[in-house]
Design an enzyme around this catalytic site. Structure first.
Site, PDB file in Angstrom:
ATOM      1  N   ASN A 171      46.014   6.382  68.747  1.00  0.00           N
ATOM      2  CA  ASN A 171      44.867   6.325  69.658  1.00  0.00           C
ATOM      3  C   ASN A 171      45.327   6.669  71.065  1.00  0.00           C
ATOM      4  OD1 ASN A 171      42.453   5.286  68.041  1.00  0.00           O
ATOM      5  ND2 ASN A 171      44.150   3.954  67.399  1.00  0.00           N
ATOM      6  N   GLU A 172      45.237   7.951  71.360  1.00  0.00           N
ATOM      7  CA  GLU A 172      45.727   8.457  72.636  1.00  0.00           C
ATOM      8  C   GLU A 172      44.780   8.057  73.768  1.00  0.00           C
ATOM      9  OE1 GLU A 172      48.566   9.305  72.668  1.00  0.00           O
ATOM     10  OE2 GLU A 172      49.170  10.749  71.155  1.00  0.00           O
TER      11      GLU A 172
END
Ligand code: PGA
Length: 452
Positions: A171-172
């Site tokens: 989850n950037e």
């Protein structure tokens, strides 16, 4: 294995002390192997407790270098202490996309090699996002992955690492609090960090399938592991800065039952570690104003106020949370001199000892000395102690440097070829060919080409 817990702080209260029952906390261990052993023991306790109740233990698992010690310890517990994984169901956080499962960098392969091949888990209970699907099938697959997690009763214990971008799973930055399992574009920093595994950044996939932040936060209990200095900054942001989708791990602050299990290096920028005097009484938290803490506090104050140590005044100690230090160690004047002198003593013009001078214990020092400097890379020696090295040589010591790697693996072949190519072209344009240098360059080019 013996685990040594050094500190435990409650999250959120910035910072209250926490007991062992604290539901959300930071735990700092003396080493990463201690932390891994403690986390593995917690997982084993859960698996055994669930087995006793005739239930399945649903684990959320992570990949990367960080959890490997946990998996090694779980495999050992299986081998030596009869820990069975027959009641275990696993869901992995993520997988690169596209990625065949047998590729060197595949998380399917990682999990098999690090854990699943060493324990008795039923392969039917193992779930890892599929990196082989065509794009048009990915979205439905992700919805199905979520359904499978729910069907298993939800995740009991989720293990996480953290990337330098603050990602959990993949989850950037920008991943919202309620995101679910999906295809995501990897951040440049993440691709750079993976470059070594893929023999070059350009080989790292641009996308990955990852559980969402919401999927992760649904787990009943979460343990985030982070080790080493490269994680210090992002751990500080994740735990102490604002909760923001720019750092997915910061969402963990806002929920109970989260443990950040850290080694000392990763915890180095956290307030209770870096500036414990700003978190309440040092003495009440079981520490003391010993020489080391005193020195750290005075240097911190001087740096903060950008003032020489000898000019710090009582008022400034008081205004910056150091009243307790003043009352424990006397006046600002005495304190300043004491710390200044101890720093002064660390500076010497004779790093290898002065001829004829006695050692602290009164014995005669050896002069000149034979000195071995260990340098992990071929430039660490000069970068970190070039001046000292020159002085040691000038003062007549016998100095040797032991390089611990040739450094060649730090440079990818393509980059080396590009530079050699430039140099060869330079020789050609300026008609320097035929000399020894350009012949050597040509040989290097041939060597690089033949080794490919
Ligand atoms: P690492 O990766 O354990 O290899 O540092 C962690 C992550 O990127 O989540």
């Amino acid at each position: 294995m013996e685990t040594q817990e050094l500190h435990r702080f409650q999250i959120g209260s910035q910072y209250g002390t926490a007991d062992n029952k604290c539901r959300s906390c930071v735990v700092i261990y003396d080493s990463s192997s201690s932390a891994s052993a403690a986390v593995a023991a917690q997982i084993a306790d859960l698996i055994r407790a669930k087995a006793q109740q005739g239930e399945q233990a649903v684990l959320g698992l992570a990949t990367g270098s960080t959890p490997q010690g946990v998996y090694d310890e779980l495999a050992r517990l299986h081998r030596e202490e009869n820990l069975s994984f027959q009641n275990v169901v696993t869901f992995n956080l993520d997988e690169y996309w596209p990625m065949p499962p047998n590729a060197l960098q595949s998380y399917h392969r990682f999990m098999a090699e690090c854990l699943f091949c060493h324990v008795d888990v039923d392969p039917a209970n193992v779930h890892i996002p599929d990196g082989t699907l065509p794009l048009e099938k990915v979205a439905a697959y992700c919805t199905e992955y979520e359904r499978q997690i729910r069907a298993a009763g939800g995740i009991d214990l989720q293990i996480l690492g953290i990337g330098r971008t603050g990602h959990i799973g993949f989850n950037e930055p920008g991943s919202p609090r309620n995101s679910r399992t999906r295809l995501i574009t990897l951040d440049k920093v993440t691709r750079l960090d993976a470059a070594d595994d893929f023999f070059g950044e350009w080989n790292v996939p641009r996308k990955a399938i990852t559980m969402g932040v919401g999927t992760i936060l649904d787990a009943r209990q979460i343990i985030l592991l982070a080790f080493g200095e490269q994680k210090t900054q992002i751990i500080q942001q994740a735990i102490e800065a604002e909760v923001t989708s720019a750092v997915a791990a910061s969402f963990l602050q806002a929920r109970p039952a989260v443990t950040f299990s850290l080694d000392q290096a990763a915890a180095g920028e956290l307030k209770p570690v870096k500036t414990p005097w700003l978190c309440g009484s040092i003495v009440d938290s079981g520490q003391s104003w010993d020489q080391r803490t005193t020195k750290r506090a005075v240097i911190w104050l001087a740096e903060k106020l950008d003032k020489p140590i000898l000019k710090l005044i009582e008022e400034e100690y008081n205004e910056n949370g150091l009243q307790e230090l003043l009352s424990a160690r006397g006046s600002a004047y005495d304190l300043n001199i004491q710390v200044f002198k101890s720093l002064q003593k660390t500076i010497t013009g004779w790093p290898g000892g002065k001829p004829g001078r006695l050692r602290r214990d009164g014995s005669v020092d050896v002069f000149p000395k034979r000195i071995v400097v260990f340098s992990p890379h071929p430039d660490d020696d000069v970068i970190s102690m070039g001046g000292t090295l020159i002085r040691l040589c000038e003062q007549g010591h016998d100095v040797h440097v032991a390089y611990q790697t040739s450094g060649n693996i730090a440079v990818f072949d393509d980059e080396a070829a590009r530079h050699v190519d430039f140099a060869a072209e330079f020789c050609r344009v300026f008609e320097l060919s035929g000399n020894q240098e350009s012949r050597r360059l040509e040989r290097t080019m041939q060597l690089l080409a033949s080794e490919k």
